[in-house]
Design a protein around this motif. Structure first.
Motif, PDB file in Angstrom:
ATOM      1  N   THR A  55       0.828  -1.211   0.000  1.00 42.16           N
ATOM      2  CA  THR A  55       0.000   0.000   0.000  1.00 42.16           C
ATOM      3  C   THR A  55       0.858   1.256   0.000  1.00 42.16           C
ATOM      4  OG1 THR A  55      -0.157  -0.228   2.382  1.00 42.16           O
ATOM      5  CG2 THR A  55      -2.001  -1.028   1.077  1.00 42.16           C
ATOM      6  N   ALA A  56       2.031   1.180   0.619  1.00 42.64           N
ATOM      7  CA  ALA A  56       2.900   2.354   0.620  1.00 42.64           C
ATOM      8  C   ALA A  56       3.341   2.686  -0.798  1.00 42.64           C
ATOM      9  CB  ALA A  56       4.116   2.108   1.503  1.00 42.64           C
ATOM     10  N   VAL A  57       3.576   1.648  -1.597  1.00 42.22           N
ATOM     11  CA  VAL A  57       3.944   1.867  -2.994  1.00 42.22           C
ATOM     12  C   VAL A  57       2.766   2.480  -3.741  1.00 42.22           C
ATOM     13  CG1 VAL A  57       4.619   0.728  -5.138  1.00 42.22           C
ATOM     14  CG2 VAL A  57       5.640   0.014  -2.973  1.00 42.22           C
TER      15      VAL A  57
ATOM     16  N   LEU B 264       2.671   6.073  -2.974  1.00 45.74           N
ATOM     17  CA  LEU B 264       3.718   6.794  -3.701  1.00 45.74           C
ATOM     18  C   LEU B 264       3.323   7.013  -5.159  1.00 45.74           C
ATOM     19  CD1 LEU B 264       6.577   7.941  -3.930  1.00 45.74           C
ATOM     20  CD2 LEU B 264       7.418   5.625  -4.268  1.00 45.74           C
ATOM     21  N   MET B 265       2.702   5.989  -5.770  1.00 47.00           N
ATOM     22  CA  MET B 265       2.281   6.107  -7.167  1.00 47.00           C
ATOM     23  C   MET B 265       1.301   7.254  -7.342  1.00 47.00           C
ATOM     24  SD  MET B 265       1.851   2.153  -8.485  1.00 47.00           S
ATOM     25  CE  MET B 265       0.158   2.217  -8.087  1.00 47.00           C
TER      26      MET B 265
ATOM     27  N   LEU C 108       0.889   9.757  -5.352  1.00 46.79           N
ATOM     28  CA  LEU C 108       1.623  10.999  -5.065  1.00 46.79           C
ATOM     29  C   LEU C 108       2.313  11.521  -6.322  1.00 46.79           C
ATOM     30  CD1 LEU C 108       2.538  12.766  -2.582  1.00 46.79           C
ATOM     31  CD2 LEU C 108       4.611  11.394  -2.573  1.00 46.79           C
ATOM     32  N   LEU C 109       2.988  10.610  -7.037  1.00 45.51           N
ATOM     33  CA  LEU C 109       3.725  11.009  -8.228  1.00 45.51           C
ATOM     34  C   LEU C 109       2.790  11.466  -9.342  1.00 45.51           C
ATOM     35  CD1 LEU C 109       6.418   8.202  -8.476  1.00 45.51           C
ATOM     36  CD2 LEU C 109       6.745  10.570  -7.774  1.00 45.51           C
ATOM     37  N   LEU C 110       1.664  10.753  -9.483  1.00 43.62           N
ATOM     38  CA  LEU C 110       0.771  11.043 -10.602  1.00 43.62           C
ATOM     39  C   LEU C 110      -0.001  12.332 -10.410  1.00 43.62           C
ATOM     40  CD1 LEU C 110      -0.693   7.598 -11.570  1.00 43.62           C
ATOM     41  CD2 LEU C 110       0.682   9.109 -12.976  1.00 43.62           C
TER      42      LEU C 110
ATOM     43  N   GLY D 277      -1.810   2.864   4.645  1.00 47.00           N
ATOM     44  CA  GLY D 277      -0.575   3.065   3.891  1.00 47.00           C
ATOM     45  C   GLY D 277      -0.718   3.967   2.680  1.00 47.00           C
TER      46      GLY D 277
ATOM     47  N   VAL E 150      -1.890   7.699   3.889  1.00 46.30           N
ATOM     48  CA  VAL E 150      -1.044   8.558   4.721  1.00 46.30           C
ATOM     49  C   VAL E 150      -0.098   9.417   3.876  1.00 46.30           C
ATOM     50  CG1 VAL E 150       0.808   6.895   5.160  1.00 46.30           C
ATOM     51  CG2 VAL E 150       0.292   8.624   6.864  1.00 46.30           C
ATOM     52  N   LEU E 151       0.325   8.887   2.726  1.00 49.65           N
ATOM     53  CA  LEU E 151       1.276   9.630   1.902  1.00 49.65           C
ATOM     54  C   LEU E 151       0.631  10.732   1.077  1.00 49.65           C
ATOM     55  CD1 LEU E 151       3.641   6.793   0.617  1.00 49.65           C
ATOM     56  CD2 LEU E 151       4.183   8.609   2.222  1.00 49.65           C
TER      57      LEU E 151
ATOM     58  N   ILE F 247       5.990   4.845 -11.656  1.00 49.79           N
ATOM     59  CA  ILE F 247       6.999   4.473 -10.663  1.00 49.79           C
ATOM     60  C   ILE F 247       8.318   4.156 -11.362  1.00 49.79           C
ATOM     61  CG2 ILE F 247       7.714   2.615  -9.113  1.00 49.79           C
ATOM     62  CD1 ILE F 247       5.855   3.935  -7.542  1.00 49.79           C
TER      63      ILE F 247
ATOM     64  N   PHE G 215       2.448  -2.446   5.963  1.00 49.91           N
ATOM     65  CA  PHE G 215       3.044  -1.156   6.260  1.00 49.91           C
ATOM     66  C   PHE G 215       2.527  -0.613   7.596  1.00 49.91           C
ATOM     67  CE2 PHE G 215       2.522   3.530   5.610  1.00 49.91           C
ATOM     68  CZ  PHE G 215       3.851   3.854   5.823  1.00 49.91           C
TER      69      PHE G 215
END
Lengths: 271, 354, 265
Positions: free
Chosen positions: A106-108, A111-112, A114-116, A211, A214-215, C24, C204
């Protein structure tokens, strides 16, 4: 005789080990958290959950989870339908990547997103021009929730569509029903149990998600702070009683949903 | 193996599946447990195998109480209703399983498996998997697998239930021959009376968890001891008011008594066909059904309706014909008792004991 | 109509599932190959990946073993009453409904240094919280239902008659399990194991709470991603995320494979 006795010893050993494991790993922690929440008295518990930030976080979580679930019901039902009923190049590939959100940490996932959606991304710039931001606001949380719960509705509806007898549909046509009427009166009702249980599972998972959210949430108290992040914050700041109270609230809610799903499924099997 | 069962009881929750069942079985006999579905036959069989625990009573094999022995140590072979073949093993491996478990040597296993394949006519199918076999072949594999470890007792749970009617007939006589040849004590469960009558040396009729009667098929047919057995075996109709029938007027001595009359107890024909016309009475043909090898005739006598057979060689009847009816005997029963009553007006009683 | 629906589905899948993974990969490579390699070869990355691997292996082993046994008991055992079985059956699912953060909190509450059990272990010189044992327990908790939920339906479906047949042929419980039951359930077990690995790899929230995210000590791959993002070290975060995503895709392929085997038995 000795071999029999030995066999009995073994089976006793296995049984007690499994039962103990079950008790210690699953039952004790849950009893523990309920016990702990009331250990400093009812008043303390009430105080903790009437804390404005706490119940705002819980309400926000429920609101966003409901929206995410509705999105998933619509998109998921459509995808299940397309993946089962239509044949087109790439169908198998799509069908296998449905489970990606389950396999991806889920953290990944966070992040995805977030980036997009970040301010420097294409989407972020568009949204900026239109005068609103996605990242660190509620839309980002909804997107994160939709992503992690994406497979539930699809996977619950697919088997029902697969085992559905096409003769029912054909019967409706021979009786003069239009395609639309057949869909609403014949096909949708038989998909309904799957849609419901998928939606319930997606909803309870969305309530619990941490996960991915939170980001991207920004975690502004009262605005984008959802329950699980609130609990995490309370733990970090060593206020375990506060964390426990909100946890119990959220847990009870999730358990009720889970048991409703079980009940619906059992009724479906027996009926 | 000599088997003795006494005071057997079994409950599932509140449901009394088996109630006070007693019987003995001599070595080498082939026994059919017959009764309606859900009557407790399978529970008795599973208790004999050790697959179900016994609530009360004793099961004794060869003078040794086996209640507490697990199935592994009872020396039985069990053929399951749906065969329960190990689906990921070939025919050969299925048959060899019990021998490997008992740690036979490789050479002995090979010889025994070959012997059983030969015996059951499965040559050429050794390497097939269960899903590649027909129902009859699967049944033979199940049979061979159960026999392989040389059990003292063979138990079969509805062995023919899942097989087409046509092949079922063939398999029945095959099984009968096989068991005769091996001389192994066997018990099979069935709800099909033809099957039990055709195959078994002795039949035990089980109903509602009770043993109603035990005996040879002929004894049970001829002399049923309970109304249930009388009604279950063979075809029959129930007559409420038996004293209205000619020759059975005495039945009114026992108020509340009903009669069960089988088609073969009833004879019909023109007056000229009877020697003892005084014992007959007038009836009327209601319906005729062609049964392939004979007529099934429904006749009305007074208020009662009876069913009987008529040979195709005799004159053809038509519905509405008046006809003489002779009732040789009736099986009478009330709440307390049951007995066979012969037609009082027959001077020359039909020889019953041939 | 048909084209519209297919098109719409493809677009949704593309936007929601495919584009993010590609993004990614681009993020990891935006400073070229060396940026990706640097992100990965940092000592803290290596240690975090080692911790994640260690947890995955231990958790998968334990939960597979107990999961299979519990499934057997819940489906077959006559020594458990029917009511108790139903109760346990509904409790098995609870970790699905528990937020991972709450799962972590439960362990803090039960095994933290201020609690009786925690103090006991502390005296014995074993740390549970903010150490490997706590992280393993947290992961065990969240992955517990996965194997059970895969194996139980298969056991119910195959029924007990093959096992009974084996017992009348003289096979012991042990032999019966390995020669008769196992061949029927193994692909479901494999599927459950793959799910467990995926979940343990990606866990996580629960781990973050119980580990304290201590550098070089209790940091796992996912908590390191979190820390890197918080520190605006996006390239490094992307590198680790790419490795994890690659792992997930591999697991996804394994899932598909196990599923297809499961269907043929």
């Amino acid at each position: 005789m000795s071999s029999m006795l030995q066999g009995r010893w073994w089976s006793w050993g296995f049984r007690s080990a499994v039962m103990l494991y079950f008790l210690i790993l699953i039952v004790f922690p849950i009893i523990g958290i309920y016990g702990q929440s009331l250990s400093s008295g009812w008043d303390a518990f009430a105080n903790n959950i009437t804390e404005p930030l706490a119940w705002k976080a819980v309400l926000l979580t429920i609101k966003l989870a409901v929206i995410a679930t509705i999105v998933n019901v619509l998109v998921g039902t459509m995808s299940a339908w397309v993946l089962i009923r239509y044949r087109f190049p790439g169908r198998r590939l799509l069908n296998s990547i449905v489970d990606l959100p389950f396999a991806l940490p889920t953290a990944v996932a966070g992040l995805m997103i977030l980036l997009l959606l970040g301010p420097r991304s294409v989407v972020g710039e568009w949204a900026d021009k239109l005068g609103f931001t996605i990242l660190f606001h509620q839309p980002a949380i909804i997107i994160a929730m939709v992503f992690v719960t994406f497979p539930f509705v699809i996977r619950a509806v697919q088997p029902l569509l697969e085992e559905m007898d096409s003769s029912e549909e054909e019967a409706a046509y021979t009786l003069g029903a239009t395609k639309a009427a057949t869909f609403w009166k014949v096909i949708l009702p038989s998909m309904m149990p799957g849609i419901l249980s998928g939606a319930m599972l997606a909803f309870s998972r969305a309530l619990a998600e941490f996960g991915a959210v939170v980001l991207v949430a920004g975690n502004i108290p009262g605005k984008t702070l959802i329950a699980s992040v609130y609990i995490f914050g309370e733990i970090e700041s060593d206020n375990t009683t506060g964390a426990t109270a909100v946890s119990v609230l959220l847990l009870t809610f999730s358990f009720l949903i889970l048991w409703t799903v079980n009940y619906v499924q059992i009724r479906r099997k027996n009926g | 193996m000599h088997i003795e069962v006494s005071g057997l009881n079994k409950k599932f929750g509140n449901f009394q599946a088996v109630q006070d069942v007693n019987f003995t079985i001599e070595k080498g006999q082939l026994i059919g447990l017959l009764g309606p579905s859900g009557g407790g036959k399978t529970s008795i069989l599973r208790m004999l195998a050790g697959l179900e625990s016994v609530d009360e009573g004793n099961i004794v094999f060869h003078g040794k109480r086996v209640n507490d022995l697990p199935p592994q140590e009872r020396g039985i072979g069990f053929v399951f209703q749906n065969y329960a073949l190990f689906k990921h093993m070939t025919v050969e491996d299925n048959i060899a399983f019990g021998l490997e478990v008992k740690k036979w040597t490789k050479a002995k296993i090979k010889a025994r498996v070959a012997e059983l394949i030969e015996l059951t006519g499965l040559s050429g199918f050794e390497k097939r998997y269960p899903h590649q076999l027909s129902g009859g072949q699967r049944q033979r594999v199940a049979f061979a697998r159960a026999l392989a470890p040389e059990p003292q007792l063979l138990l079969l749970d509805e062995p023919f239930a899942a097989i087409d009617a046509k092949i079922r007939h063939e398999l029945r006589s095959w099984l009968r021959d096989m068991i005769d040849r091996l001389g192994i004590t066997s018990i099979f469960v069935t709800h099909d009376q033809d099957e039990a009558i055709e195959v078994a040396d002795q039949i035990m009729i089980i109903n509602k968890g009770r043993l109603e009667q035990k005996g040879t098929p002929w004894e049970i047919y001829k002399n049923p001891q309970t109304p249930f057995v009388a009604g279950f075996i063979g075809e029959s109709t129930i007559v409420e008011d038996v004293s209205s029938l000619r020759g059975f007027e005495n039945a009114s001595d026992w108020p509340g008594t009903k009669a069960l009359i089988r088609p073969e107890y009833v004879e019909i024909g023109k007056a000229s066909e009877f020697e003892l016309l005084s014992a007959t009475e007038l009836g009327r043909v209601r319906h005729l059904h062609f049964r392939g090898s004979e007529w099934l005739v429904e006749v009305e006598v007074g208020k009662s309706r009876l069913v009987t057979y008529r040979s195709l060689e005799k004159e053809v009847l038509h519905p509405g014909d008046n006809i003489q009816v002779l009732i040789h005997r009736a099986y009478l029963f009330n709440d307390n008792d049951s007995w066979v009553m012969e037609n009082k007006l027959k001077e020359d009683p039909m020889p019953v004991h041939i | 109509m048909r084209r519209l629906w297919i098109g719409l589905t493809v677009v949704v899948f593309g936007l929601l599932l495919i584009v993010p993974v590609v993004r990614i990969a681009m993020g990891a490579m935006n400073e070229g190959w060396s940026g990706f390699a640097n992100g990965l070869s940092r000592p803290e990355t290596l240690h975090a990946l080692y911790m994640t691997g260690l947890i995955v292996v231990i958790v998968t082993l334990i939960n597979t073993m107990f999961g299979v046994m519990l499934s057997l008991y819940l489906v077959r055992a006559s020594w458990l009453g029917l009511k108790l079985k139903q109760l346990m059956n509904s409790i098995v699912d609870l970790p699905f409904a528990v937020s991972p953060v709450i799962g972590g909190l439960m362990i803090v509450l039960l095994l933290g240094p201020e609690t009786a059990i925690g103090a006991l272990f502390n005296k014995a010189g074993v740390d549970i919280l903010y150490a490997l044992p706590g992280m393993i327990i947290a992961t065990l908790f969240v992955t517990f239902p996965l194997v059970v939920r895969e194996v139980m339906p298969v056991l119910q479906e195959i029924g007990s008659s093959q096992e009974e047949a084996a017992s009348t042929l003289g096979a012991s419980a042990w032999t019966t399990f390995w020669r008769v039951t196992w061949p029927s359930i193994r692909w479901s077990v494999v599927y459950g194991v793959v799910l467990t690995v995926a979940r343990a790899l990606g866990e996580f929230g629960a781990v973050l709470v119980v580990s304290g995210n201590i550098l070089f000590k209790t940091q796992t791959a996912t908590t390191l991603v979190y820390q890197d993002v918080e520190n605006f070290n996006l390239t490094a975060a992307n590198s680790i995320a790419l490795v994890l995503a690659a792992g997930s895709v591999t697991l996804l392929l394994l899932m598909e494979w196990a599923k297809s085997r499961k269907e043929v038995h």
